[in-house]
Design a protein around this motif. Structure first.
Motif, PDB file in Angstrom:
ATOM      1  N   TYR A  65       2.636 -41.118 -10.901  1.00 39.18           N
ATOM      2  CA  TYR A  65       1.618 -41.541  -9.932  1.00 39.18           C
ATOM      3  C   TYR A  65       0.757 -42.658 -10.522  1.00 39.18           C
ATOM      4  N   LEU A  66       0.348 -42.506 -11.779  1.00 37.71           N
ATOM      5  CA  LEU A  66      -0.447 -43.549 -12.432  1.00 37.71           C
ATOM      6  C   LEU A  66       0.336 -44.848 -12.533  1.00 37.71           C
ATOM      7  N   GLN A  67       1.614 -44.749 -12.869  1.00 44.91           N
ATOM      8  CA  GLN A  67       2.444 -45.950 -12.963  1.00 44.91           C
ATOM      9  C   GLN A  67       2.507 -46.665 -11.615  1.00 44.91           C
ATOM     10  N   LYS A  68       2.700 -45.904 -10.571  1.00 45.12           N
ATOM     11  CA  LYS A  68       2.797 -46.495  -9.233  1.00 45.12           C
ATOM     12  C   LYS A  68       1.452 -47.077  -8.773  1.00 45.12           C
ATOM     13  N   ALA A  69       0.390 -46.308  -8.973  1.00 46.25           N
ATOM     14  CA  ALA A  69      -0.923 -46.727  -8.487  1.00 46.25           C
ATOM     15  C   ALA A  69      -1.395 -48.012  -9.151  1.00 46.25           C
ATOM     16  N   PHE A  70      -1.156 -48.135 -10.461  1.00 46.80           N
ATOM     17  CA  PHE A  70      -1.657 -49.293 -11.190  1.00 46.80           C
ATOM     18  C   PHE A  70      -0.552 -50.270 -11.596  1.00 46.80           C
ATOM     19  N   HIS A  71       0.653 -50.071 -11.054  1.00 47.43           N
ATOM     20  CA  HIS A  71       1.810 -50.940 -11.330  1.00 47.43           C
ATOM     21  C   HIS A  71       2.031 -51.110 -12.834  1.00 47.43           C
ATOM     22  N   ILE A  72       2.140 -49.985 -13.513  1.00 48.20           N
ATOM     23  CA  ILE A  72       2.390 -49.970 -14.954  1.00 48.20           C
ATOM     24  C   ILE A  72       3.873 -49.710 -15.162  1.00 48.20           C
ATOM     25  N   LYS A  73       4.538 -50.596 -15.874  1.00 45.09           N
ATOM     26  CA  LYS A  73       5.988 -50.475 -16.051  1.00 45.09           C
ATOM     27  C   LYS A  73       6.375 -49.472 -17.125  1.00 45.09           C
ATOM     28  N   GLU A  74       5.611 -49.408 -18.191  1.00 38.98           N
ATOM     29  CA  GLU A  74       5.958 -48.563 -19.331  1.00 38.98           C
ATOM     30  C   GLU A  74       5.320 -47.175 -19.207  1.00 38.98           C
ATOM     31  N   THR A  75       6.127 -46.146 -19.381  1.00 37.34           N
ATOM     32  CA  THR A  75       5.629 -44.773 -19.324  1.00 37.34           C
ATOM     33  C   THR A  75       4.576 -44.525 -20.394  1.00 37.34           C
ATOM     34  N   LYS A  76       4.775 -45.078 -21.578  1.00 40.26           N
ATOM     35  CA  LYS A  76       3.813 -44.889 -22.673  1.00 40.26           C
ATOM     36  C   LYS A  76       2.445 -45.454 -22.300  1.00 40.26           C
ATOM     37  N   GLN A  77       2.422 -46.602 -21.648  1.00 35.59           N
ATOM     38  CA  GLN A  77       1.142 -47.189 -21.244  1.00 35.59           C
ATOM     39  C   GLN A  77       0.432 -46.294 -20.236  1.00 35.59           C
ATOM     40  N   ALA A  78       1.172 -45.736 -19.291  1.00 32.69           N
ATOM     41  CA  ALA A  78       0.570 -44.831 -18.307  1.00 32.69           C
ATOM     42  C   ALA A  78       0.085 -43.546 -18.982  1.00 32.69           C
ATOM     43  N   ALA A  79       0.836 -43.073 -19.976  1.00 40.66           N
ATOM     44  CA  ALA A  79       0.417 -41.880 -20.719  1.00 40.66           C
ATOM     45  C   ALA A  79      -0.861 -42.159 -21.512  1.00 40.66           C
ATOM     46  N   ASP A  80      -0.965 -43.350 -22.098  1.00 43.01           N
ATOM     47  CA  ASP A  80      -2.190 -43.741 -22.805  1.00 43.01           C
ATOM     48  C   ASP A  80      -3.374 -43.765 -21.843  1.00 43.01           C
ATOM     49  N   LEU A  81      -3.150 -44.310 -20.667  1.00 45.96           N
ATOM     50  CA  LEU A  81      -4.204 -44.375 -19.656  1.00 45.96           C
ATOM     51  C   LEU A  81      -4.645 -42.969 -19.252  1.00 45.96           C
ATOM     52  N   ALA A  82      -3.684 -42.085 -19.036  1.00 44.48           N
ATOM     53  CA  ALA A  82      -3.998 -40.699 -18.671  1.00 44.48           C
ATOM     54  C   ALA A  82      -4.802 -40.030 -19.779  1.00 44.48           C
ATOM     55  N   GLU A  83      -4.405 -40.257 -21.019  1.00 44.12           N
ATOM     56  CA  GLU A  83      -5.111 -39.649 -22.147  1.00 44.12           C
ATOM     57  C   GLU A  83      -6.565 -40.120 -22.200  1.00 44.12           C
ATOM     58  N   PHE A  84      -6.790 -41.407 -21.979  1.00 47.44           N
ATOM     59  CA  PHE A  84      -8.159 -41.920 -21.979  1.00 47.44           C
ATOM     60  C   PHE A  84      -8.979 -41.270 -20.873  1.00 47.44           C
ATOM     61  N   PHE A  85      -8.450 -41.257 -19.656  1.00 43.33           N
ATOM     62  CA  PHE A  85      -9.224 -40.739 -18.534  1.00 43.33           C
ATOM     63  C   PHE A  85      -9.390 -39.224 -18.574  1.00 43.33           C
ATOM     64  N   GLN A  86      -8.525 -38.505 -19.285  1.00 41.64           N
ATOM     65  CA  GLN A  86      -8.695 -37.055 -19.389  1.00 41.64           C
ATOM     66  C   GLN A  86     -10.023 -36.703 -20.048  1.00 41.64           C
ATOM     67  N   SER A  87     -10.459 -37.529 -20.966  1.00 45.15           N
ATOM     68  CA  SER A  87     -11.740 -37.244 -21.614  1.00 45.15           C
ATOM     69  C   SER A  87     -12.917 -37.896 -20.889  1.00 45.15           C
ATOM     70  N   GLU A  88     -12.647 -38.760 -19.938  1.00 46.70           N
ATOM     71  CA  GLU A  88     -13.707 -39.520 -19.279  1.00 46.70           C
ATOM     72  C   GLU A  88     -14.036 -39.055 -17.865  1.00 46.70           C
ATOM     73  N   LEU A  89     -13.075 -38.507 -17.152  1.00 48.84           N
ATOM     74  CA  LEU A  89     -13.330 -38.125 -15.765  1.00 48.84           C
ATOM     75  C   LEU A  89     -13.954 -36.735 -15.710  1.00 48.84           C
ATOM     76  N   PRO A  90     -14.988 -36.575 -14.911  1.00 46.12           N
ATOM     77  CA  PRO A  90     -15.625 -35.255 -14.794  1.00 46.12           C
ATOM     78  C   PRO A  90     -14.751 -34.307 -13.981  1.00 46.12           C
ATOM     79  N   ILE A  91     -14.880 -33.036 -14.270  1.00 44.95           N
ATOM     80  CA  ILE A  91     -14.208 -32.026 -13.456  1.00 44.95           C
ATOM     81  C   ILE A  91     -15.145 -31.713 -12.307  1.00 44.95           C
ATOM     82  N   ILE A  92     -14.732 -32.117 -11.126  1.00 45.01           N
ATOM     83  CA  ILE A  92     -15.572 -31.963  -9.935  1.00 45.01           C
ATOM     84  C   ILE A  92     -14.897 -30.973  -9.001  1.00 45.01           C
ATOM     85  N   PRO A  93     -15.604 -29.953  -8.564  1.00 47.50           N
ATOM     86  CA  PRO A  93     -14.989 -29.031  -7.617  1.00 47.50           C
ATOM     87  C   PRO A  93     -14.682 -29.736  -6.306  1.00 47.50           C
ATOM     88  N   PHE A  94     -13.620 -29.293  -5.650  1.00 48.20           N
ATOM     89  CA  PHE A  94     -13.219 -29.881  -4.374  1.00 48.20           C
ATOM     90  C   PHE A  94     -14.371 -29.822  -3.389  1.00 48.20           C
TER      91      PHE A  94
END
Length: 99
Positions: A65-94
């Motif tokens: 989904y991250l690759q598609k949303a941000f047009h990232i070709k490399e899986t590693k780059q999308a995984a790096d992005l996910a790792e960064f945002f995992q520590s940055e995005l708040p857990i917000i209840p629905f």
């Protein structure tokens, strides 16, 4: 021009955060818009490409989904992005959007 039926027109003061970081391969610059709209998910905008996505921590498990949303070709780059945002995005209840 035909008639328009306005579905919503909300005004909200929101918190916006701009963050830039690098990995081994890539530089990223993002705007993170925290809002109560969009079911409580922050709107993430890539400042380099203008591409955006609504993300919460659960969405970060879907690398494709991250690759598609941000047009990232490399899986590693999308995984790096996910790792960064995992520590940055708040857990917000629905939050119901349409009550």
């Amino acid at each position: 021009m035909g008639l328009f039926e306005k579905l919503y027109d909300e005004h909200e003061k929101v918190q916006v955060r701009f963050t830039g970081f690098t990995t081994e391969d890539t530089r990223y610059d993002f705007g993170v818009i925290y809002t109560n709209f969009f079911f409580g998910k922050p709107l993430i905008v890539c400042m380099q490409t203008g591409r955006s996505a609504l993300l919460d921590p659960a969405d970060l498990d879907n690398i494709e989904y991250l690759q598609k949303a941000f047009h990232i070709k490399e899986t590693k780059q999308a995984a790096d992005l996910a790792e960064f945002f995992q520590s940055e995005l708040p857990i917000i209840p629905f939050q119901p959007q349409y009550e």
